[in-house]
Design a protein around this motif. Structure first.
Motif, PDB file in Angstrom:
ATOM      1  N   UNK A 703      53.450  60.327  13.608  1.00 14.50           N
ATOM      2  CA  UNK A 703      53.489  60.620  12.371  1.00 14.50           C
ATOM      3  C   UNK A 703      53.316  61.901  12.854  1.00 14.50           C
ATOM      4  N   UNK A 704      54.396  62.506  11.381  1.00 12.29           N
ATOM      5  CA  UNK A 704      53.833  64.358  11.387  1.00 12.29           C
ATOM      6  C   UNK A 704      54.735  64.341   9.555  1.00 12.29           C
ATOM      7  N   UNK A 705      53.091  65.190   9.079  1.00 14.73           N
ATOM      8  CA  UNK A 705      52.937  64.971   7.965  1.00 14.73           C
ATOM      9  C   UNK A 705      53.695  67.299   7.583  1.00 14.73           C
ATOM     10  N   UNK A 706      54.408  67.335   6.171  1.00 12.65           N
ATOM     11  CA  UNK A 706      54.870  68.294   5.820  1.00 12.65           C
ATOM     12  C   UNK A 706      54.219  68.089   5.023  1.00 12.65           C
ATOM     13  N   UNK A 707      53.267  69.359   4.078  1.00  9.74           N
ATOM     14  CA  UNK A 707      52.838  69.414   2.906  1.00  9.74           C
ATOM     15  C   UNK A 707      53.874  70.510   2.300  1.00  9.74           C
ATOM     16  N   UNK A 719      65.414  70.352  14.648  1.00  9.88           N
ATOM     17  CA  UNK A 719      66.166  70.434  15.834  1.00  9.88           C
ATOM     18  C   UNK A 719      66.033  69.402  15.769  1.00  9.88           C
ATOM     19  N   UNK A 720      66.750  68.892  16.744  1.00  7.55           N
ATOM     20  CA  UNK A 720      67.095  67.253  17.535  1.00  7.55           C
ATOM     21  C   UNK A 720      66.392  66.544  16.231  1.00  7.55           C
ATOM     22  N   UNK A 721      67.029  66.407  15.398  1.00 16.20           N
ATOM     23  CA  UNK A 721      67.115  65.592  14.183  1.00 16.20           C
ATOM     24  C   UNK A 721      67.108  64.343  14.536  1.00 16.20           C
ATOM     25  N   UNK A 722      68.396  64.119  15.704  1.00 17.77           N
ATOM     26  CA  UNK A 722      68.522  62.439  15.757  1.00 17.77           C
ATOM     27  C   UNK A 722      67.611  61.662  16.340  1.00 17.77           C
ATOM     28  N   UNK A 723      66.400  62.589  16.673  1.00 14.52           N
ATOM     29  CA  UNK A 723      65.294  61.703  17.384  1.00 14.52           C
ATOM     30  C   UNK A 723      64.144  61.571  16.406  1.00 14.52           C
ATOM     31  N   UNK A 724      64.136  62.048  15.112  1.00 16.60           N
ATOM     32  CA  UNK A 724      63.993  61.791  14.062  1.00 16.60           C
ATOM     33  C   UNK A 724      63.631  60.183  13.993  1.00 16.60           C
ATOM     34  N   UNK A 725      62.384  59.367  13.659  1.00 22.71           N
ATOM     35  CA  UNK A 725      62.871  57.877  13.308  1.00 22.71           C
ATOM     36  C   UNK A 725      62.148  57.636  11.825  1.00 22.71           C
ATOM     37  N   UNK A 726      62.676  57.459  10.330  1.00 22.31           N
ATOM     38  CA  UNK A 726      63.022  56.837   9.400  1.00 22.31           C
ATOM     39  C   UNK A 726      61.994  58.287   8.414  1.00 22.31           C
ATOM     40  N   UNK A 762      57.288  65.622   3.695  1.00 19.71           N
ATOM     41  CA  UNK A 762      58.191  65.265   4.315  1.00 19.71           C
ATOM     42  C   UNK A 762      57.321  64.899   5.439  1.00 19.71           C
ATOM     43  N   UNK A 763      57.905  63.204   5.866  1.00 22.11           N
ATOM     44  CA  UNK A 763      57.055  62.554   6.757  1.00 22.11           C
ATOM     45  C   UNK A 763      58.343  62.123   7.392  1.00 22.11           C
ATOM     46  N   UNK A 764      58.085  61.758   9.165  1.00 21.76           N
ATOM     47  CA  UNK A 764      58.881  61.273  10.655  1.00 21.76           C
ATOM     48  C   UNK A 764      58.381  60.779  11.254  1.00 21.76           C
ATOM     49  N   UNK A 765      58.447  60.220  12.101  1.00 27.37           N
ATOM     50  CA  UNK A 765      58.114  59.947  13.358  1.00 27.37           C
ATOM     51  C   UNK A 765      58.625  59.896  14.354  1.00 27.37           C
TER      52      UNK A 765
END
Length: 768
Positions: A703-707, A719-726, A762-765
């Protein structure tokens, strides 16, 4: 003056070398066929007098010479054979017909109204005063007045005896130098100022004098210094032009279009572009002095009923100015960069912002066409069109314009809607809203109500109306004098400079994908149809390198500029100083806005400024940027290995994996060390850039979270947006915001936009 109207003069020498002083004065070496003339131009001391009248004194041809004549009478243009140019210490090598060799050293003393001249072998100087010298042993002074100013010119030397002082029948006072004697030449506001200057400088040897100059300028010029790998010519050009720009802006904040006489006016665009570009590349001091000067000195238009209206037109502080519409953009850009990049909010504590918003609201009132959803103008470039009351005049000179060629297509135009003006106004609306939010002033916040919606609508109008069948921006919609309308693309008919800036300068771009396609087209097309200007070319090259261009391609784009700059030309042998147009090596030298855009373009190869942040990049050209000032931090950024892709980042030893935009909570108040590892491929998703401020970044396993925060819609590039989940964008109240994603013009990156307002996360897995 030689004519009724202001008549810009070009330096008359066969060879001309120009030094500009931080106190506002100028020394020009004019090498003729029979002698070398020294022209010294006076302005009141900028270290004491910051007012506009003093800063504007001696502009263009309306200048004040300190001497009736000053020369090196034994030397002519044919004897000068080497030109070691530097804006603070220039050395001219000469050889006489009899084989005698000498080196003339000219020293620009940045903190004094004076220049120094020295030579190791015999050198003769002559001076003829404007009124009459008062001579004392080691000093000549001449007191005179001009346009309300009391001025004292002076020549300080060792003594009557050691410098063989004598007076000729024609009124010339003659001195001779030898063995690195130092003569001080300048002008002051009074005798006591002359004495104070000489008390500090008299008796100082040449080497120590040069050391003093370097000590005075190094605290400023060490900021944002770029170390370039394997291109010594590019390194020299970048270094020289940082010094040129600092010398060209006086301590009162005024900067001219170039060192040359013909450009000695204070241009709103040129000064703002210079100062903001250097601030965005880590050197803030020009912007700190320029912005208050500009905002305190708008041009004032007087209406038919005596009403006065503050505007920002082509020339700072005067109604004798062409009514270009981009001045308000550059005024806002200066304040915005000072606040959001430099971190200096002092200008928000007074009425400066409110006055600026008043000027912007007036521009909206008179230029916005609600039916078209676009901003229009009766000016194109510098030309007043048929609907302008200034059509047929050159307002800067106060003259009627010469009749244009019958083939001039601009003669057909009455009014126009340009891409440049509309992108500028889009930026004005965004910057003004961000400044009002930063100020927290309730009055300012009320005045920007509706700006966000208007900017969104303007972006939509540009998308619906300005994009051609090739997916690139058109240049303008022209309303002809017979009432018909016509669209023009970039070539062959448009203002090429303005189009280039529109698609590459920002800081906010309404449609980054279309801007990038248009920038690439512009780079490919411009050299085929016309001579391109280096200042906008630098912005275009930066834009293309930012989105997929290689270091080799970038170096090719810079090659002609570097080659022209290092050339020792005949008219202006000032190698290193940038020229204005590609291939025009005999043209103007040392244009500050060309220097600023070049410095920004090169610095961005490693440290890329964003609208509300800063990010790191990779190239094979730049190994280090030191003392890069960003808000409260001074960043030392170094790059290791080779390649055009960042593969790893550490901030003060802490690994940063999920973003190339630097989280501000990770930066030390003071000095921070940023280490970049270069390579050839990115293998994991990460934030590449954004238009928002990145406050914090947390990585917890997958889990990556950006404030983050932004006062309006945010653009995020991944970059590499297709590898991002949710991927999720959530506002401060916990509501999910709808996002949209598009491929960014063949870069392999993805642009995501979200309707943010204030704080958000902004968050993604990612796959483990």
């Amino acid at each position: 003056m030689k004519a009724v109207h202001r008549d810009p003069l070009i330096e008359e020498g066969e060879r001309n070398v120009i030094l500009q002083n931080r106190c506002g004065n100028r020394l020009t070496v004019l090498a003729h066929t029979d002698q070398v003339e020294l022209e010294l131009i006076y302005k009141p001391n900028a270290r004491r007098r910051k007012d506009f009248v003093a800063r504007n004194f001696s502009d263009r041809d309306n200048f004040t010479s300190l001497f009736d004549h000053a020369a090196l009478p034994d030397i002519d243009a044919s004897m000068l054979h080497t030109f070691d140019y530097d804006p603070f210490v220039t050395r001219l090598g000469l050889t006489s017909d009899g084989g005698g060799r000498n080196v003339i050293t000219l020293v620009n003393l940045p903190e004094h109204n004076a220049f120094a001249l020295s030579a190791p072998a015999p050198l003769t100087l002559s001076f003829r005063p404007r009124c009459g010298f008062e001579a004392s042993d080691g000093l000549l002074t001449d007191a005179f007045g001009d346009r309300g100013e009391s001025i004292v010119s002076f020549v300080a030397f060792d003594s009557f005896e050691t410098n063989r002082y004598r007076v000729l029948r024609d009124g010339r006072h003659v001195l001779q130098l030898i063995e690195d004697d130092v003569i001080l030449i300048g002008g002051e506001e009074g005798e006591h100022h002359v004495r104070r200057t000489l008390k500090e400088l008299r008796g100082v040897g040449l080497t120590d004098l040069i050391d003093r100059v370097e000590s005075a300028i190094s605290p400023v010029l060490r900021c944002g210094r770029v170390a370039i790998n394997n291109d010594s010519d590019l390194q020299r050009v970048v270094d020289v032009n940082r010094r040129v720009a600092w010398s060209a802006m006086d301590d009162g904040g005024a900067t001219n279009g170039a060192l040359n006489r013909v450009y000695h006016l204070i241009w709103t665009r040129d000064g703002s572009m210079t100062a903001t570009a250097f601030a965005q590349s880590g050197l803030p001091d020009l912007l700190r002095t320029w912005t208050p000067f500009l905002l305190d000195n708008p041009s004032v238009f007087r209406g038919p009923h005596g009403e006065a209206r503050r505007e920002f037109t082509q020339i700072v502080g005067t109604r004798w100015s062409k009514t270009e519409d981009d001045g308000i953009y550059y005024a806002l850009l200066s304040l915005y960069t000072l606040v959001h990049h430099v971190g200096d909010t002092r200008s928000l504590a007074n009425d400066t912002l409110l006055d600026l918003l008043d000027a912007l609201n007036h521009a909206i009132e008179i230029r916005f066409d609600a039916d078209r959803g676009l901003f229009g103008s009766n000016v194109l470039g510098e030309d007043a069109l048929g609907d302008s009351p200034y059509h047929g005049f050159d307002v800067v000179n106060g003259t009627m314009s010469a009749p244009a060629s019958k083939s001039s297509w601009r003669d057909e135009l009455a009014y126009c809607y340009t891409l440049y003006q509309n992108v500028n106004m889009y930026n004005c609306l965004r910057m003004a809203q961000a400044l009002a939010e930063a100020s927290g002033d309730p009055v300012a916040l009320r005045r920007v109500v509706g700006y966000e919606e208007r900017a969104d609508c303007l972006a939509e109008s540009l998308t619906s109306a300005f994009i051609n069948d090739a997916g690139e921006y058109r240049a303008l919609l022209a309303i002809l004098r017979d009432g018909t309308q016509r669209w023009y693309d970039f070539a062959p008919r448009s203002d090429f400079w303005e189009y280039a800036w529109a698609v590459s300068a920002g800081p906010f771009l309404p449609d980054p994908a279309t801007c990038l396609r248009s920038a690439r087209m512009c780079l490919n097309t411009w050299p085929q149809v016309a001579t391109y200007g280096f200042c906008p070319w630098n912005f275009l090259a930066r834009s293309v390198k930012e989105h997929g261009g290689s270091s080799d391609e970038y170096q090719r784009l810079m090659a002609e500029q570097v080659g022209d700059a290092i050339a020792v030309t005949k008219k202006y042998p000032m190698p290193g100083a940038v020229t204005e147009y590609a291939g025009d090596r005999e043209g103007w030298r040392g244009l500050p806005f060309g220097a600023g855009s070049l410095n920004l373009s090169v610095c961005s190869l490693l440290v890329q400024p964003l609208p509300m942040g800063v990010s790191v990049r990779a190239s094979t050209l730049v190994d280090r940027v030191s003392d890069f000032h960003y808000r409260g931090s001074d960043l030392d950024v170094t790059a290791e290995e080779t390649g055009d892709v960042v593969t790893a980042v550490w901030i003060d030893g802490r690994p940063l994996a999920s973003s190339l935009q630097l989280p501000e909570s990770w930066l030390q108040r003071g000095r921070s060390q940023v280490r970049v590892l270069r390579g050839h491929a990115c293998e994991m998703p990460r934030l590449y850039s954004s238009t928002a401020r990145l406050h914090r970044l947390d990585e917890h396993g997958e889990l990556i979270t950006l404030a983050m925060s932004s006062p309006f819609e945010t653009q995020l590039v991944f970059d590499e947006f297709d590898a991002i989940k949710s991927l999720a964008v959530v506002d401060a109240e916990g509501r999910s915001l709808q996002t949209r994603a598009i491929s960014l013009a063949d870069t392999g990156r993805t642009l995501v936009t979200a309707p943010t307002r204030g704080a958000f996360t902004v968050s993604w897995r990612v796959d483990s």
